[in-house]
Design a protein around this motif. Sequence first.
Motif, PDB file in Angstrom:
ATOM      1  N   LEU A   1      42.264  36.701  35.333  1.00  0.00           N
ATOM      2  CA  LEU A   1      43.222  35.708  34.965  1.00  0.00           C
ATOM      3  C   LEU A   1      43.601  34.584  36.032  1.00  0.00           C
ATOM      4  O   LEU A   1      43.670  33.301  35.974  1.00  0.00           O
ATOM      5  CB  LEU A   1      44.818  36.325  34.759  1.00  0.00           C
ATOM      6  CG  LEU A   1      44.830  37.064  33.401  1.00  0.00           C
ATOM      7  CD1 LEU A   1      46.149  37.736  33.346  1.00  0.00           C
ATOM      8  CD2 LEU A   1      44.790  36.011  32.387  1.00  0.00           C
ATOM      9  N   GLU A   2      43.369  35.167  37.287  1.00  0.00           N
ATOM     10  CA  GLU A   2      43.465  34.189  38.622  1.00  0.00           C
ATOM     11  C   GLU A   2      42.055  33.340  38.237  1.00  0.00           C
ATOM     12  O   GLU A   2      42.284  32.102  38.549  1.00  0.00           O
ATOM     13  CB  GLU A   2      43.259  35.008  39.905  1.00  0.00           C
ATOM     14  CG  GLU A   2      44.600  35.794  40.137  1.00  0.00           C
ATOM     15  CD  GLU A   2      44.649  36.554  41.218  1.00  0.00           C
ATOM     16  OE1 GLU A   2      43.532  36.608  41.922  1.00  0.00           O
ATOM     17  OE2 GLU A   2      45.809  37.188  41.424  1.00  0.00           O
ATOM     18  N   GLU A   3      40.864  33.865  37.991  1.00  0.00           N
ATOM     19  CA  GLU A   3      39.713  32.955  37.979  1.00  0.00           C
ATOM     20  C   GLU A   3      39.912  31.812  37.024  1.00  0.00           C
ATOM     21  O   GLU A   3      39.444  30.791  36.873  1.00  0.00           O
ATOM     22  CB  GLU A   3      38.484  33.825  37.336  1.00  0.00           C
ATOM     23  CG  GLU A   3      38.029  34.507  38.744  1.00  0.00           C
ATOM     24  CD  GLU A   3      37.053  35.562  38.404  1.00  0.00           C
ATOM     25  OE1 GLU A   3      36.642  35.520  37.240  1.00  0.00           O
ATOM     26  OE2 GLU A   3      36.720  36.470  39.390  1.00  0.00           O
ATOM     27  N   LEU A   4      40.602  32.222  35.713  1.00  0.00           N
ATOM     28  CA  LEU A   4      40.806  31.381  34.906  1.00  0.00           C
ATOM     29  C   LEU A   4      41.734  30.286  34.978  1.00  0.00           C
ATOM     30  O   LEU A   4      41.644  29.013  34.765  1.00  0.00           O
ATOM     31  CB  LEU A   4      41.414  31.936  33.321  1.00  0.00           C
ATOM     32  CG  LEU A   4      40.605  32.825  32.385  1.00  0.00           C
ATOM     33  CD1 LEU A   4      41.036  33.566  31.633  1.00  0.00           C
ATOM     34  CD2 LEU A   4      39.440  32.081  32.144  1.00  0.00           C
ATOM     35  N   GLY A   5      42.691  30.678  35.821  1.00  0.00           N
ATOM     36  CA  GLY A   5      43.802  29.732  36.450  1.00  0.00           C
ATOM     37  C   GLY A   5      43.386  28.666  37.336  1.00  0.00           C
ATOM     38  O   GLY A   5      43.863  27.732  37.635  1.00  0.00           O
ATOM     39  N   SER A   6      42.143  29.142  38.032  1.00  0.00           N
ATOM     40  CA  SER A   6      41.754  28.111  39.482  1.00  0.00           C
ATOM     41  C   SER A   6      40.750  27.067  38.675  1.00  0.00           C
ATOM     42  O   SER A   6      40.284  26.999  37.777  1.00  0.00           O
ATOM     43  CB  SER A   6      40.782  28.986  39.947  1.00  0.00           C
ATOM     44  OG  SER A   6      41.702  30.026  40.675  1.00  0.00           O
TER      45      SER A   6
END
Length: 97
Positions: A92-97
């Motif tokens: 999720l963090e990778e998608l948000g970045s």
Amino acid sequence: MDQYRESNSGSLGSLISGAVLGAAGLAWWLLSEAEKRQETRKQKAMLYAPRIQDGSEASEFVPNSLSNQSNEQLEQRVEQLNSAIADVRKQLEELGS
């Protein structure tokens, strides 16, 4: 004779009113006892319910060796779930970045 009849009707009225009052008193007492029993059952259920939810009631009857084995399996499962949650967070963090 008239006085005897008046006294009889007065006694009968007193007897009937006493019976009615006695029946009302008995009904009130029975209802209050039933409410007390119901409240006691509710309290016992509330004391028992948390033990059902956390599983401690069921584990009381399991022998120690089985209990230890199931605890180890549970700990392993929790670790697996925690690592899966961490993986999902990273994604999720990778998608948000």
